[in-house]
Design a protein around this motif. Structure first.
Motif, mmCIF file in Angstrom:
data_model
loop_
_atom_site.group_PDB
_atom_site.id
_atom_site.type_symbol
_atom_site.label_atom_id
_atom_site.label_comp_id
_atom_site.label_asym_id
_atom_site.label_seq_id
_atom_site.Cartn_x
_atom_site.Cartn_y
_atom_site.Cartn_z
ATOM 1 N N ASP A 197 40.237 33.523 30.006
ATOM 2 C CA ASP A 197 38.924 32.956 29.693
ATOM 3 C C ASP A 197 38.746 31.523 30.175
ATOM 4 O OD1 ASP A 197 38.320 35.359 28.605
ATOM 5 O OD2 ASP A 197 38.569 34.742 26.514
ATOM 6 N N ALA A 206 38.042 35.953 36.471
ATOM 7 C CA ALA A 206 37.299 35.147 35.504
ATOM 8 C C ALA A 206 36.673 33.926 36.182
ATOM 9 C CB ALA A 206 38.237 34.702 34.362
ATOM 10 N N THR A 248 42.790 36.095 36.384
ATOM 11 C CA THR A 248 42.342 34.693 36.338
ATOM 12 C C THR A 248 41.319 34.413 37.435
ATOM 13 O OG1 THR A 248 44.475 34.035 35.422
ATOM 14 C CG2 THR A 248 43.124 32.302 36.419
ATOM 15 N N PHE A 283 37.007 30.962 33.445
ATOM 16 C CA PHE A 283 35.546 31.102 33.523
ATOM 17 C C PHE A 283 34.891 29.726 33.626
ATOM 18 C CE2 PHE A 283 31.304 31.514 31.817
ATOM 19 C CZ PHE A 283 30.837 32.714 32.332
ATOM 20 N N THR A 317 45.318 34.869 28.313
ATOM 21 C CA THR A 317 43.867 35.077 28.369
ATOM 22 C C THR A 317 43.319 34.322 29.572
ATOM 23 O OG1 THR A 317 41.755 34.721 27.261
ATOM 24 C CG2 THR A 317 43.500 33.141 26.757
#
Length: 614
Positions: free
Chosen positions: A51, A104, A101, A54, A49
């Motif tokens: 995330d 994000a 990546t 971010f 992931t």
């Protein structure tokens, strides 16, 4: 130093080169190292992931690295560095994870920047709420047209009429140019772009262009030059909108991938890589492929400048696209003045006619009306590979260029054979595979042998195909080992000094050597050497050389082998004038003595007959 430390140092150096970071270098390095570790954790997470990246983008803004230069430097450093880290070696779908990546990370950066901007706007709003009250009430009355323009843009915006006059412009737009509203109202779009670009924009506005985008210079007050990214669109019939976009770094990254990798930056056309990909897909169904070069384009750029040349190329790109506009066609720019057209299998004559018609009208650039033509190579291909199809089109183009400006040629097997033979000709010269054939020349009356024509021969190449690389070799061979009788040699542009040197080294007298050249300024230097001269492809414009120079002979163009009644009548008089000047008239390539006798009656006195040696 580890790979991790190298990436961090390179990252920090790139960011601080254009952005002030208010912290000590060691602290900055440590915080970047922490961000890199978090990115590695995200990349190696299972299940994967992106995330956490971010939050890395948010933290980057909190470290006062929220400028455009900072995110660009970050993308450049991480995009190149992450793929080299040993921790990611062997990672499944590594490239896809890196892109996700970094995406994000960019999203976090964008969101943090947006939030920061929002907070600042809120502060300004609260401080000036009372003063802005009247402004807000007036803004509600602004026309829907102005809302449509301003709501879609974050930077400079202007609305213009079809004649280029400015209807309205926002403050950011006026700031770019440095004009006050009244000053701008007195000007047109054509007056704020360089003069060489005015014709392009007149054409775009007059043609009702729906969308156009390019890197563009603007000439502001006091001749101040600014580079912008201009987008011209037409949302309504009432006029055009000019927007100077301020794109996010993610959009710039996407633009770089889509356009720098697959499109030509000047014209916006697909490049060779994109074209080849489409070609590979279409070959299974059969295609017609055209490759074309603009004739004499180098003279345009040398004489009128590179900027004019670039504008000409943009006009050519637009015209080619309009000429073959269809969903299953593609126009590409391969480089310089070279373009390509791809479409389903089509009659070659039809596509050539469309292309030639598209370029027929002069192009107006910077006050110049430029007339263009193109040499075109065409190939119909099916089931082959893209490289072979492109090679075939290029060979056909080369043959068209040999035919002259504005010509076209359809690929045939002989083109590839000729290309192979031309490539290995130097080796054939060194190994003795190229031969010189001597065709006897006979003089009327009596048909006595008075000399020879020397002709190069090798494989499928003609004398003239070989001559480009073998002219000096031919002169040396004839001078050193040729017959004692005078030898006539067809040459292109011999160097007088080299001719004298070769003859002297071989001990051949220059009066036993006759060079067959086209009429022109090159005759006088050759005449000064004392070598025999013959004018090849003789026509009326060459008569002046017979008076001024010691011309031994003229040789008629082979296109005149079958003259009509009117041409025959004229030839008798012209050839009589030639002989009266002391020059012989040579006719070669005659199949029989019967043909030779007919030419003797017309005025020829030296002939080369194919059956002479039989």
């Amino acid at each position: 130093m580890s790979t991790r430390d190298k990436i961090v140092r390179r990252w920090a150096t790139a960011v601080t080169a254009n952005t002030h970071v208010p912290m000590q270098a060691d602290e900055f390095h440590q915080r970047l190292a922490g961000l890199l570790d978090d990115l590695l954790d995200a990349l190696t997470s299972d299940p994967f992931t992106p995330d956490p990246a971010f939050l890395c983008g948010v933290r980057l803004v909190e470290m006062h690295c929220g400028t455009t230069e900072s995110i660009r430097s970050t993308m450049d450093s991480l995009g190149a560095g992450l793929a080299t880290m040993p921790e990611l070696a062997g990672l499944p779908r590594r490239t896809e994870r890196i892109f996700s990546t970094l995406g994000a990370l960019t999203a976090g950066y964008s969101e943090a920047t947006r939030q920061s901007t929002f907070i600042q706007q809120e502060a300004v709003h609260r401080a000036s709420l009372t003063a802005l009250g009247d402004v807000h009430r007036k803004l509600r009355d602004v026309s829907a047209e102005l809302d449509e323009v301003l709501n879609g843009c974050s930077t400079g915006v202007a609305l213009i009429k079809e004649d280029g006059r400015f209807i309205r412009a926002n403050a950011a737009f006026r700031e770019v140019l440095g004009y006050e509203p009244k000053e701008l109202a007195e000007r047109t779009l054509f007056g704020v772009v360089p003069p060489e670009d005015a014709g392009l924009f007149r054409s775009l506005l007059a043609g009702g262009t729906r969308h156009f985008e390019r890197k563009q210079q603007l000439i502001g007050k006091d001749q101040q030059v600014s580079w912008t990214r201009l987008t011209l669109s037409r949302p309504r019939q009432a006029g055009f909108v000019i927007v100077f976009e301020d794109r996010t770094e993610l959009e710039l990254l996407q633009s770089r991938v889509n356009h720098m990798a697959l499109h030509d930056m000047l014209t916006g056309l697909p490049n060779r890589q994109y074209f080849t990909t489409r070609l590979e897909t279409a070959l299974a169904r059969g295609v017609t492929l055209c490759q074309l070069d603009i004739d004499g384009f180098a003279a345009i750029t040398r004489g009128l400048g590179r900027q004019v040349g670039d504008n000409v190329l943009m006009h050519v790109a637009q015209r080619l696209q309009a000429a073959v506009a269809a969903d299953d066609t593609m126009v590409a720019r391969f480089g310089a003045d070279e373009f390509a057209v791809l479409m389903p299998t089509t009659e070659p004559e039809m596509i050539v006619r469309h292309v030639q018609e598209a370029l027929r009208q002069p192009i107006e650039v910077a006050g110049h009306h430029i007339v263009l033509s193109a040499s075109i190579g065409v190939v119909n291909a099916v089931g082959t590979n893209p490289a072979d199809a492109l090679d075939a089109a290029e060979l056909a183009l080369a043959r068209a260029q040999r035919l002259g400006p504005g010509q076209w040629s359809l690929f045939g097997p002989q083109d590839r054979e000729r290309a192979i033979a031309t490539a290995v000709l130097p080796t054939a010269l060194q190994t003795g595979q190229v031969t010189v054939q001597y065709q006897p020349l006979h003089r009327f009356p009596g048909k006595q042998k008075i000399g020879y024509d020397a002709q190069l021969s090798w494989g499928s190449l003609s004398h003239w195909d070989c001559l480009g690389r073998a002219e000096s070799w031919l002169l040396r061979t004839v001078c050193s080992a040729g017959p004692n009788l005078p030898v006539h040699i067809g040459v292109n542009s011999p160097d007088p000094g080299e001719v004298e040197q070769i003859a002297a080294e071989a001990g051949r007298e220059l009066d036993r050597l006759c060079l067959s050249v086209r009429g022109g300024d090159g005759l006088l230097p050759l005449a000064d050497t004392g070598v025999g001269l013959e004018i090849r492809d003789f026509d009326l414009t060459d008569l002046a050389f017979l008076e001024a120079l010691p011309i031994k002979a003229v040789r008629l163009d082979r296109r005149m082998r079958h003259p009509g009644a009117l041409t025959t009548k004229a030839l008798r008089h012209v050839l009589a004038v030639v002989r009266s000047a002391g020059a012989s008239v040579i006719v070669d390539g005659l199949p029989t003595w019967h043909d030779a006798e007919r030419w003797r009656d017309l005025g020829a006195d030296i002939v080369a007959v194919a059956q002479a040696g039989r």
